[in-house]
Design a protein around this motif. Sequence first.
Motif, PDB file in Angstrom:
ATOM      1  N   ARG A  89      44.583  40.368  37.754  1.00  0.00           N
ATOM      2  CA  ARG A  89      44.352  40.611  36.336  1.00  0.00           C
ATOM      3  C   ARG A  89      43.137  41.526  36.137  1.00  0.00           C
ATOM      4  NH1 ARG A  89      43.550  35.674  34.955  1.00  0.00           N
ATOM      5  NH2 ARG A  89      45.744  35.156  35.053  1.00  0.00           N
ATOM      6  N   GLN A  90      42.053  41.274  36.892  1.00  0.00           N
ATOM      7  CA  GLN A  90      40.861  42.114  36.796  1.00  0.00           C
ATOM      8  C   GLN A  90      41.157  43.540  37.250  1.00  0.00           C
ATOM      9  OE1 GLN A  90      37.831  40.157  39.068  1.00  0.00           O
ATOM     10  NE2 GLN A  90      37.583  38.492  37.590  1.00  0.00           N
ATOM     11  N   LEU A  91      41.955  43.696  38.299  1.00  0.00           N
ATOM     12  CA  LEU A  91      42.316  45.025  38.793  1.00  0.00           C
ATOM     13  C   LEU A  91      43.142  45.780  37.753  1.00  0.00           C
ATOM     14  CD1 LEU A  91      42.404  47.079  41.132  1.00  0.00           C
ATOM     15  CD2 LEU A  91      44.513  45.972  41.872  1.00  0.00           C
ATOM     16  N   LYS A  92      44.126  45.110  37.148  1.00  0.00           N
ATOM     17  CA  LYS A  92      44.938  45.751  36.112  1.00  0.00           C
ATOM     18  C   LYS A  92      44.065  46.185  34.939  1.00  0.00           C
ATOM     19  CE  LYS A  92      49.478  43.619  36.717  1.00  0.00           C
ATOM     20  NZ  LYS A  92      50.466  42.736  36.078  1.00  0.00           N
ATOM     21  N   ASP A  93      43.137  45.321  34.521  1.00  0.00           N
ATOM     22  CA  ASP A  93      42.243  45.663  33.410  1.00  0.00           C
ATOM     23  C   ASP A  93      41.399  46.880  33.755  1.00  0.00           C
ATOM     24  OD1 ASP A  93      43.248  43.533  32.009  1.00  0.00           O
ATOM     25  OD2 ASP A  93      41.516  42.225  32.370  1.00  0.00           O
ATOM     26  N   THR A  94      40.882  46.933  34.981  1.00  0.00           N
ATOM     27  CA  THR A  94      40.038  48.048  35.415  1.00  0.00           C
ATOM     28  C   THR A  94      40.807  49.344  35.453  1.00  0.00           C
ATOM     29  OG1 THR A  94      38.729  46.523  36.758  1.00  0.00           O
ATOM     30  CG2 THR A  94      38.537  48.856  37.284  1.00  0.00           C
ATOM     31  N   MET A  95      42.071  49.298  35.882  1.00  0.00           N
ATOM     32  CA  MET A  95      42.874  50.504  36.029  1.00  0.00           C
ATOM     33  C   MET A  95      43.643  50.866  34.753  1.00  0.00           C
ATOM     34  SD  MET A  95      44.291  50.011  39.897  1.00  0.00           S
ATOM     35  CE  MET A  95      44.943  51.661  39.971  1.00  0.00           C
ATOM     36  N   GLY A  96      43.464  50.071  33.689  1.00  0.00           N
ATOM     37  CA  GLY A  96      44.162  50.354  32.451  1.00  0.00           C
ATOM     38  C   GLY A  96      45.626  50.000  32.506  1.00  0.00           C
ATOM     39  N   LYS A  98      46.864  46.941  31.876  1.00  0.00           N
ATOM     40  CA  LYS A  98      46.919  45.622  31.267  1.00  0.00           C
ATOM     41  C   LYS A  98      48.315  45.278  30.740  1.00  0.00           C
ATOM     42  CE  LYS A  98      43.419  44.454  28.761  1.00  0.00           C
ATOM     43  NZ  LYS A  98      42.454  44.286  27.683  1.00  0.00           N
TER      44      LYS A  98
END
Length: 104
Positions: A89-96, A98
Amino acid sequence: MSSYQTEVQNLNYNAATRCFEALVVFHEGHETRKVPISTPLPIATDFEAVSTVLVARAKAHRSKGRARLVSRSPIQKSGRLIHINDMIRQLKDTMGLKDMPAAA
């Protein structure tokens, strides 16, 4: 204080090389280091003697930096473990990413 434990897994005798072979596993806190190791000993050697020699050889390999198989438990942050779903989830948020749908 971190915990420390050593175990010998998958102990086999290779008749072709006349060696005992095993995977020595070092559990150190949140890290597990696995060292594949062998030692030439007679087949009649008892388990305690074989495991003592294998662990000593694995420690020597580890101290020389030859123990390359390492796994770590989830990262501990602010008193709780971050599990793989949280990391994704944190990786998806960082890479946009979401709004990216989950795999089926």
